[in-house]
Design an enzyme around this catalytic site. Structure first.
Site, PDB file in Angstrom:
ATOM      1  N   SER A  30      38.678  36.374  -2.422  1.00 19.35           N
ATOM      2  CA  SER A  30      37.771  35.608  -1.570  1.00 19.35           C
ATOM      3  C   SER A  30      37.227  36.515  -0.475  1.00 19.35           C
ATOM      4  O   SER A  30      36.686  37.578  -0.778  1.00 19.35           O
ATOM      5  CB  SER A  30      38.525  34.392  -1.021  1.00 19.35           C
ATOM      6  OG  SER A  30      37.672  33.553  -0.299  1.00 19.35           O
ATOM      7  N   HIS A  51      34.960  34.061  -4.554  1.00 20.25           N
ATOM      8  CA  HIS A  51      34.226  33.065  -3.762  1.00 20.25           C
ATOM      9  C   HIS A  51      33.036  33.753  -3.110  1.00 20.25           C
ATOM     10  O   HIS A  51      33.189  34.817  -2.521  1.00 20.25           O
ATOM     11  CB  HIS A  51      35.097  32.500  -2.640  1.00 20.25           C
ATOM     12  CG  HIS A  51      36.341  31.836  -3.131  1.00 20.25           C
ATOM     13  ND1 HIS A  51      37.443  31.675  -2.340  1.00 20.25           N
ATOM     14  CD2 HIS A  51      36.655  31.281  -4.318  1.00 20.25           C
ATOM     15  CE1 HIS A  51      38.379  31.049  -3.026  1.00 20.25           C
ATOM     16  NE2 HIS A  51      37.932  30.803  -4.234  1.00 20.25           N
ATOM     17  N   ASP A  96      43.526  29.344  -2.121  1.00 21.14           N
ATOM     18  CA  ASP A  96      43.145  29.234  -3.530  1.00 21.14           C
ATOM     19  C   ASP A  96      43.823  30.369  -4.304  1.00 21.14           C
ATOM     20  O   ASP A  96      43.875  31.496  -3.827  1.00 21.14           O
ATOM     21  CB  ASP A  96      41.615  29.322  -3.660  1.00 21.14           C
ATOM     22  CG  ASP A  96      41.142  28.983  -5.064  1.00 21.14           C
ATOM     23  OD1 ASP A  96      41.875  28.275  -5.788  1.00 21.14           O
ATOM     24  OD2 ASP A  96      40.041  29.409  -5.421  1.00 21.14           O
TER      25      ASP A  96
END
Lengths: 277, 200
Positions: B20, B47, B140
């Site tokens: 991310s 992401h 996540d």
């Protein structure tokens, strides 16, 4: 001995058979990875330990099946999602639709209706709404209820407004809804033009001749067999030279009907049915 | 930390990577370390903003010895490729090793979600899967890495002190007894060694 993974696959197969047998909903040709994730979520939410436990509940508790059905239809959808697509529909597809005195548009798998109202707003701004009938269908009655009410969380309106302008909106999105407390209700002026109805793409048939079919991010949930079946239904529902709009990542390329269509805009996934030879 | 990895017979079929915040730098460092004969597909959830798709793919493609592309619906995951999840879709892999996408709600506020990819990949590849969690500012990937471990796969996490954002590596390590915690360069070496026949 089967592995834990193989056992899981077998149990999910049985669950899908049980649902089909009991309720007639056929999820056997859905994309398996997405479906299994939803099964997994439902197990966690209902505090169950295996798909087998779900089978008992599905067979004997219709209310539990309703929950599962709801799980199966929750997706992300927005007004003017992928604004560039709506812009091309407005600029390219509408130009052709204008040549017809009556226009039928089908939003297949309309979920909670955000894209249906997006289309209606564009038709209104282009002076095409009065000659148009929009059929908005979904297999989930709960989604259809939300769609029919046209009530959305007010905090989404900022994003929807940005999308609207990016999609070539000619006025102000605020002209088309009333905000009250935490909700925004789409104006009633569109009601007369939209027919909301239950239609299950997996088993229901052609119901009218369409000039434009919009079915975005529905086929990605189906396997190739079911995609072919649904695309054939679309091909049979479209008038000659009718348009088909798919989701950004969906394509006719590998499908059975690819020879029946030409590509108007690959980037926007806008296709047009060829005239019969 | 030992840089030398000795061979074992374990064979892996795929690498999944979740990353991310700080991901551009991390992938820029890691991916060029993989040789052009790297014998399994590398599948990445990063992401990012929806409009940065092409930039990321072209940038990483220029640096990498492998071909970098966006994963497409129905496409078979193959060696020689680094696949990136498209923005605004969850990326999953079916048991027949073909990709699928969905627009389910975000998981851990993320779409695509690392957890979603990792769960499906664990189901598809089982013990033949390598899961990697890199820098990021949310959790996540934590549940997905746990699933990979539970289904017998190998788990690797970027050493939190070396990560641009340590939250994601920390969260993964807290939840799972991971096999390796390493800085980026050594993750590259490890993956290459694993590909060449494995590591004791």
């Amino acid at each position: 001995m089967p592995s834990k993974n193989e056992l899981w696959v077998f149990e999910v197969d049985l669950l899908l058979e049980a649902i089909f047998f009991r309720y007639g909903y056929d999820f056997r040709h859905y994309s398996r990875a997405s479906l299994e994730r939803r099964v997994e979520n439902r197990l966690a939410l209902s505090d169950l330990s295996s798909p087998s436990e779900m089978i008992t509940k599905v067979l004997h508790e219709p209310a539990f099946f309703e929950l599962f059905l709801k799980d199966m239809s929750i997706t992300v959808t927005d007004m003017f999602r992928d604004p560039h697509v709506f812009r091309v529909i407005r600029e390219v597809v509408f130009k052709q639709l204008r040549t017809y005195s009556r226009v039928n548009i089908w939003h297949a798998g309309c979920a909670t209706g955000e894209e249906v109202y997006s289309m209606a707003i564009m038709l209104h701004e282009e002076g095409l709404l009065k000659r148009t009938r929009i059929y908005a269908t979904d297999y989930n009655n709960r989604s259809l209820e939300v769609a029919q009410q046209g009530i959305y969380p007010v905090e989404k309106m900022q994003e929807f407004t940005a999308n609207y302008h990016e999609a070539g909106g000619k006025g102000s999105l605020a002209d088309y809804y009333q905000a009250k407390y935490e909700y925004a209700k789409i104006n009633d002026i569109f009601n007369a033009s939209i027919t909301f109805a239950n239609h299950n793409l997996v088993k229901d048939q052609v119901f009218a001749q369409m000039n434009l079919i919009v079915c975005r991010n529905v086929l990605i949930y189906f396997d190739q067999h079911l995609q072919d079946q649904v695309l054939t239904l679309f091909a049979n529902s479209l008038v000659h030279r009718g348009y088909l709009v798919l989701g950004d990542k969906e394509t006719l390329a590998l499908s059975k009907v690819q020879d029946e269509f030409e590509c108007v805009s690959y980037e926007q996934r806008i296709y047009r049915k060829l005239a019969k030879v | 930390m030992n840089n030398e990895f000795t061979a074992s017979s374990q064979k892996y079929d795929a690498v999944v990577i979740g990353v991310s915040a700080g991901g551009l730098n991390a992938l820029t460092t890691l991916l060029p370390k993989l040789p052009n004969d790297f014998p399994m597909p590398v599948i990445i959830v990063q992401h990012r903003a929806s409009d940065s798709d092409n930039f990321l793919i072209e940038h990483l493609g220029r640096l990498s010895n492998l071909q970098v592309k966006e994963a497409e619906v129905g496409e078979l995951a193959q060696a020689g490729f680094i696949y990136l999840a498209p923005a605004n879709y969850h990326l999953l892999i079916e048991r027949n090793r073909h990709f699928s996408l969905n627009v389910d709600p975000p998981v851990s506020y993320a779409i695509p979600s690392v957890d979603v990819l990792f769960y499906s990949a664990a189901r598809c590849f089982g013990e033949q899967l390598i899961g990697v969690v890199l820098t990021g500012a949310n959790s996540d990937g934590t549940q997905g890495l746990k699933e990979i471990k539970q289904l017998g796969g190998l788990t690797i996490v970027q050493q939190p002190e070396t990560a641009q954002e340590r939250y994601m590596p920390d969260a993964a390590i807290a939840e799972t007894k991971v096999d390796y915690v390493l800085p980026l360069l050594q993750i590259g070496q490890l993956l290459t060694a694993l590909a060449e026949g494995g590591v004791e």
